[in-house]
Design an enzyme around this catalytic site. Structure first.
Site, mmCIF file in Angstrom:
data_model
loop_
_atom_site.group_PDB
_atom_site.id
_atom_site.type_symbol
_atom_site.label_atom_id
_atom_site.label_comp_id
_atom_site.label_asym_id
_atom_site.label_seq_id
_atom_site.Cartn_x
_atom_site.Cartn_y
_atom_site.Cartn_z
ATOM 1 N N LYS A 56 5.895 34.726 42.052
ATOM 2 C CA LYS A 56 6.071 33.391 42.651
ATOM 3 C C LYS A 56 6.425 32.371 41.569
ATOM 4 O O LYS A 56 6.245 32.645 40.377
ATOM 5 C CB LYS A 56 4.776 32.983 43.359
ATOM 6 C CG LYS A 56 3.553 32.902 42.451
ATOM 7 C CD LYS A 56 2.258 32.805 43.260
ATOM 8 C CE LYS A 56 1.047 32.711 42.335
ATOM 9 N NZ LYS A 56 -0.225 32.809 43.096
ATOM 10 N N TYR A 274 4.336 5.973 20.462
ATOM 11 C CA TYR A 274 3.940 5.027 21.517
ATOM 12 C C TYR A 274 2.457 4.672 21.420
ATOM 13 O O TYR A 274 1.614 5.532 21.135
ATOM 14 C CB TYR A 274 4.170 5.646 22.898
ATOM 15 C CG TYR A 274 5.602 5.592 23.374
ATOM 16 C CD1 TYR A 274 6.272 4.366 23.476
ATOM 17 C CD2 TYR A 274 6.260 6.750 23.742
ATOM 18 C CE1 TYR A 274 7.591 4.331 23.935
ATOM 19 C CE2 TYR A 274 7.571 6.710 24.206
ATOM 20 C CZ TYR A 274 8.224 5.498 24.298
ATOM 21 O OH TYR A 274 9.518 5.453 24.754
HETATM 22 C C1 LIG Z 1 -0.965 33.836 42.438
HETATM 23 C C2 LIG Z 1 -1.683 34.867 43.221
HETATM 24 C C3 LIG Z 1 -1.987 36.116 42.656
HETATM 25 C C4 LIG Z 1 -1.776 36.425 41.195
HETATM 26 O O1 LIG Z 1 -2.811 35.803 40.467
HETATM 27 P P1 LIG Z 1 -2.953 35.974 38.881
HETATM 28 O O2 LIG Z 1 -4.247 35.300 38.570
HETATM 29 O O3 LIG Z 1 -1.794 35.275 38.288
HETATM 30 O O4 LIG Z 1 -2.975 37.425 38.584
HETATM 31 C C5 LIG Z 1 -2.555 37.078 43.477
HETATM 32 N N1 LIG Z 1 -2.830 36.814 44.772
HETATM 33 C C6 LIG Z 1 -2.577 35.624 45.344
HETATM 34 C C7 LIG Z 1 -2.924 35.386 46.761
HETATM 35 C C8 LIG Z 1 -2.016 34.602 44.584
HETATM 36 O O5 LIG Z 1 -1.777 33.401 45.139
#
Ligand SMILES: *Cc1c(COP(=O)(O)O)cnc(C)c1O
Length: 386
Positions: A56, A274
């Site tokens: 994702k 800044y």
């Molecule tokens: C993002 C996600 C994962 C992966 O999680 P990690 O901690 O990056 O391994 C797995 N399951 C779901 C439902 C997620 O949203």
């Protein structure tokens, strides 16, 4: 096919890559062989459970177009994305992959999911009803996953709804291919919620006799066989983020180098950047680098009289940021480096050479996930090991 046109093409590619790197303020290198190795390490650990890959958010910011095919080559067959749009992009890259959409079914998108052979992870009664109706309408059993909320209270059917669904699943109009849940505290060793979620999930999955279960993200995969069920869903471990310590030997994946665009001398008592947030205690040499918060170097990584900023490696030595991080620039204190050892066009390494994603995150007041998914759009990207 003769070799000549290919050679010309690869020379063109090389020239384009060299130009992009020359013209960009910072260069991000992604090691695809490290991603593949990390997946293989986790797949071996998880067996006989299947090891999926979570890609994702553009493969956690690293570039799904290059990362997903590398994972497929390594042997991954089941993939998870968050959004429908991400799933479409992934489908174009991997025509044969099993693709689940974690954020579920948006209203009126069932035909689009079906057309691209995507599996929305259904997490509410309205979503399930919409998918069921569509399947009946089409006269097709389009299998997909059911998400059960076992204690995170974010997404998924309640346990009661899941139990009821398990009892009536013959009336669904489709066959669930996976029942999943998500751990809230897998990366906090010994957190009591983790064991409770596992117990609740085990009870739910028992009622869906014969349907594979999936509970573990990266950290959950390390919690032992009891947490792996039939499928594990690692993300961050594939990309060199380490949510907990003492894990199997996973390889770093990213290297981030920002170009030094100016080196200057500043007198003691002057301030830098800044807000005049940091006053120099000694005559200093400052290297100004072409990276800022618009590139994902968080403002919280900056330095002031009250707190030292993050480190970067220049000419083989660790140097601290001095003053605030601005949108496009940051400033490093290189006073301790030998005179003349740093030139315009040299680089400062913010990730790599021993600085991990989690180091940079911790010193920026955030987590490795946010560092990776904030990596900037202005970087020249270099993929190696593909
Ligand atoms: C993002 C996600 C994962 C992966 O999680 P990690 O901690 O990056 O391994 C797995 N399951 C779901 C439902 C997620 O949203």
């Amino acid at each position: 096919m003769t070799g000549a046109p290919q050679a010309a093409e690869s020379r063109e590619d090389e020239e384009r890559q060299a130009r992009e790197e020359r013209e960009a303020g910072a260069i991000l290198t992604v090691d695809l062989s490290a991603v593949a190795d990390n997946w293989r390490t986790l797949a071996a650990l998880a067996a006989p459970a299947e090891c999926a890959a979570v890609v994702k958010a553009n493969a956690y910011g690293l570039g799904i177009a290059r990362v997903a095919p590398a994972l497929w080559q390594a042997g991954a067959r089941t993939f998870f994305v968050a959004h429908f749009k991400e799933a479409l992009e992934l489908r174009a890259l991997l025509p044969e992959a099993m693709i689940y959409v974690l954020n579920g079914l948006l209203p009126e998108t069932a035909p689009d999911h079906a057309a691209a052979h995507l599996r929305p992870v259904l997490g509410s009664v309205p979503e399930i009803t919409e998918w069921s109706d569509f399947c009946r309408d089409q006269g097709a059993d389009l299998p997909t996953a059911i998400h059960v909320d076992t204690g995170m209270n974010r997404l998924g059917l309640s346990v009661d709804e899941a139990v009821q669904l398990a009892g009536t699943r013959r009336m669904l109009g489709f066959t669930p291919s996976l029942v999943m849940s998500h751990l809230a505290c897998a990366d906090t060793p010994g957190h009591p919620l983790t064991g409770r979620q596992r117990a609740v999930f085990a009870d739910v999955i028992r009622r869906f006799r014969g349907v594979p279960g999936s509970l573990a993200n990266s950290a959950g995969t390390l919690l032992g066989r009891d947490f792996r069920f039939e499928l594990v869903r690692p993300g961050i471990f594939l990309y060199g983020g380490v949510a907990i310590t003492g894990v199997p030997p996973l390889r770093p994946v990213v290297r981030l180098e920002a170009k030094i665009i100016q080196v200057s001398r500043v007198a003691a008592g002057e301030t830098v950047g800044y807000g005049a947030a940091e006053r120099l205690k000694r005559p200093s040499r400052i290297a100004t680098v072409s990276i800022g918060y618009a590139d994902g170097l968080f403002r919280a990584a900056g330095s002031s009289d009250l707190a030292k900023g993050v480190e970067a490696i220049v000419a083989g030595r660790r140097c601290h940021l001095v003053g605030r991080v601005s949108m496009d620039l940051a400033t490093l204190d290189i006073t301790d480096l030998p005179e003349g050892s740093v030139q315009r066009g040299d680089v400062a390494v913010f990730l790599g050479d021993g600085i991990s994603v989690d180091d940079l995150a911790a010193r920026s007041g955030t987590i490795g996930y946010e560092v990776l998914t904030s990596l900037g759009a202005r970087y020249a990207r270099r993929y190696i090991g593909g």
